[in-house]
Design a protein around this motif. Structure first.
Motif, PDB file in Angstrom:
ATOM      1  N   PRO A   1       0.796  -1.225   0.000  1.00  0.00           N
ATOM      2  CA  PRO A   1       0.000   0.000   0.000  1.00  0.00           C
ATOM      3  C   PRO A   1       0.829   1.275   0.000  1.00  0.00           C
ATOM      4  CG  PRO A   1      -0.208  -1.152   2.091  1.00  0.00           C
ATOM      5  CD  PRO A   1       0.595  -2.024   1.186  1.00  0.00           C
ATOM      6  N   THR A   2       2.114   1.178   0.291  1.00  0.00           N
ATOM      7  CA  THR A   2       2.954   2.375   0.305  1.00  0.00           C
ATOM      8  C   THR A   2       3.801   2.516  -0.948  1.00  0.00           C
ATOM      9  OG1 THR A   2       4.716   1.199   1.474  1.00  0.00           O
ATOM     10  CG2 THR A   2       3.079   2.356   2.837  1.00  0.00           C
ATOM     11  N   ALA A   3       3.533   1.713  -1.972  1.00  0.00           N
ATOM     12  CA  ALA A   3       4.307   1.804  -3.219  1.00  0.00           C
ATOM     13  C   ALA A   3       4.134   3.189  -3.837  1.00  0.00           C
ATOM     14  CB  ALA A   3       3.868   0.728  -4.196  1.00  0.00           C
ATOM     15  N   LYS A   4       5.151   3.635  -4.514  1.00  0.00           N
ATOM     16  CA  LYS A   4       5.136   4.965  -5.119  1.00  0.00           C
ATOM     17  C   LYS A   4       4.041   5.086  -6.172  1.00  0.00           C
ATOM     18  CE  LYS A   4       8.127   8.244  -7.508  1.00  0.00           C
ATOM     19  NZ  LYS A   4       9.475   8.492  -8.040  1.00  0.00           N
ATOM     20  N   HIS A   5       3.883   4.062  -7.010  1.00  0.00           N
ATOM     21  CA  HIS A   5       2.894   4.100  -8.088  1.00  0.00           C
ATOM     22  C   HIS A   5       1.704   3.218  -7.744  1.00  0.00           C
ATOM     23  CE1 HIS A   5       5.752   6.219 -10.583  1.00  0.00           C
ATOM     24  NE2 HIS A   5       6.659   5.301 -10.288  1.00  0.00           N
ATOM     25  N   GLU A   6       0.516   3.665  -8.115  1.00  0.00           N
ATOM     26  CA  GLU A   6      -0.705   2.932  -7.793  1.00  0.00           C
ATOM     27  C   GLU A   6      -0.688   1.519  -8.360  1.00  0.00           C
ATOM     28  OE1 GLU A   6      -5.494   3.240  -8.514  1.00  0.00           O
ATOM     29  OE2 GLU A   6      -4.286   5.044  -8.745  1.00  0.00           O
TER      30      GLU A   6
ATOM     31  N   ASP B   1       1.671  -0.485  -8.648  1.00  0.00           N
ATOM     32  CA  ASP B   1       2.578  -1.361  -7.906  1.00  0.00           C
ATOM     33  C   ASP B   1       2.035  -1.741  -6.533  1.00  0.00           C
ATOM     34  OD1 ASP B   1       4.536  -1.558  -9.847  1.00  0.00           O
ATOM     35  OD2 ASP B   1       5.606   0.225  -9.149  1.00  0.00           O
ATOM     36  N   ARG B   2       0.850  -1.248  -6.183  1.00  0.00           N
ATOM     37  CA  ARG B   2       0.309  -1.512  -4.846  1.00  0.00           C
ATOM     38  C   ARG B   2      -0.342  -2.878  -4.728  1.00  0.00           C
ATOM     39  NH1 ARG B   2      -1.910   4.568  -4.344  1.00  0.00           N
ATOM     40  NH2 ARG B   2       0.150   5.508  -4.103  1.00  0.00           N
ATOM     41  N   CYS B   3      -0.822  -3.419  -5.827  1.00  0.00           N
ATOM     42  CA  CYS B   3      -1.475  -4.726  -5.822  1.00  0.00           C
ATOM     43  C   CYS B   3      -1.091  -5.443  -7.109  1.00  0.00           C
ATOM     44  CB  CYS B   3      -2.990  -4.551  -5.727  1.00  0.00           C
ATOM     45  SG  CYS B   3      -3.886  -6.104  -5.750  1.00  0.00           S
ATOM     46  N   ILE B   4      -0.227  -6.441  -7.004  1.00  0.00           N
ATOM     47  CA  ILE B   4       0.288  -7.136  -8.190  1.00  0.00           C
ATOM     48  C   ILE B   4      -0.001  -8.625  -8.060  1.00  0.00           C
ATOM     49  CG2 ILE B   4       2.342  -7.688  -9.541  1.00  0.00           C
ATOM     50  CD1 ILE B   4       3.597  -5.100  -8.445  1.00  0.00           C
ATOM     51  N   LEU B   5      -0.605  -9.181  -9.091  1.00  0.00           N
ATOM     52  CA  LEU B   5      -0.887 -10.609  -9.166  1.00  0.00           C
ATOM     53  C   LEU B   5       0.012 -11.185 -10.245  1.00  0.00           C
ATOM     54  CD1 LEU B   5      -2.898 -12.665  -7.927  1.00  0.00           C
ATOM     55  CD2 LEU B   5      -4.331 -12.279  -9.930  1.00  0.00           C
ATOM     56  N   ARG B   6       0.790 -12.214  -9.910  1.00  0.00           N
ATOM     57  CA  ARG B   6       1.747 -12.788 -10.863  1.00  0.00           C
ATOM     58  C   ARG B   6       1.700 -14.306 -10.844  1.00  0.00           C
ATOM     59  NH1 ARG B   6       4.923  -9.069 -13.184  1.00  0.00           N
ATOM     60  NH2 ARG B   6       5.382  -7.171 -12.060  1.00  0.00           N
TER      61      ARG B   6
END
Length: 94
Positions: free
Chosen positions: A18-23, A25-30
């Motif tokens: 939740p503190t990632a610089k870019h939105e 990058d806040r929730c990534i599914l891989r």
């Protein structure tokens, strides 16, 4: 019309920051093997089949956390200026 249920079992790695610089990058599914982001629409299309047409589909998503790995805090090097030693020769030149 052929009504069929195509169960899919997929595993992904979810990274929440939740503190990632870019939105984005806040929730990534891989995908755990390829590290690619899944194309959910493509996965649903594969389950439906190859016949051309428009489909009303029901998609059930069941999420089960299998393991949680703690993320180490980001490492930053910060030294107070009083602790930084500048060689005396450099001080004289400046």
């Amino acid at each position: 019309m052929d009504l069929r249920v195509s169960p899919m079992m997929k595993h992904y790695i979810l990274n929440l920051n939740p503190t990632a610089k870019h939105e984005w990058d806040r929730c990534i599914l891989r995908d755990p093997l390829t590290a690619k982001r899944p194309d959910i629409a493509k996965l649903i299309a594969e389950a439906v089949g190859t016949d051309t047409g428009n489909y009303l589909v029901s998609v059930n998503i069941e999420v089960q956390v299998l393991e949680q790995a703690a993320t180490p805090p980001s490492e930053q090097l910060s030294l107070p200026f009083s602790e930084v030693n500048i060689p005396s020769q450099l001080r004289e030149v400046a």
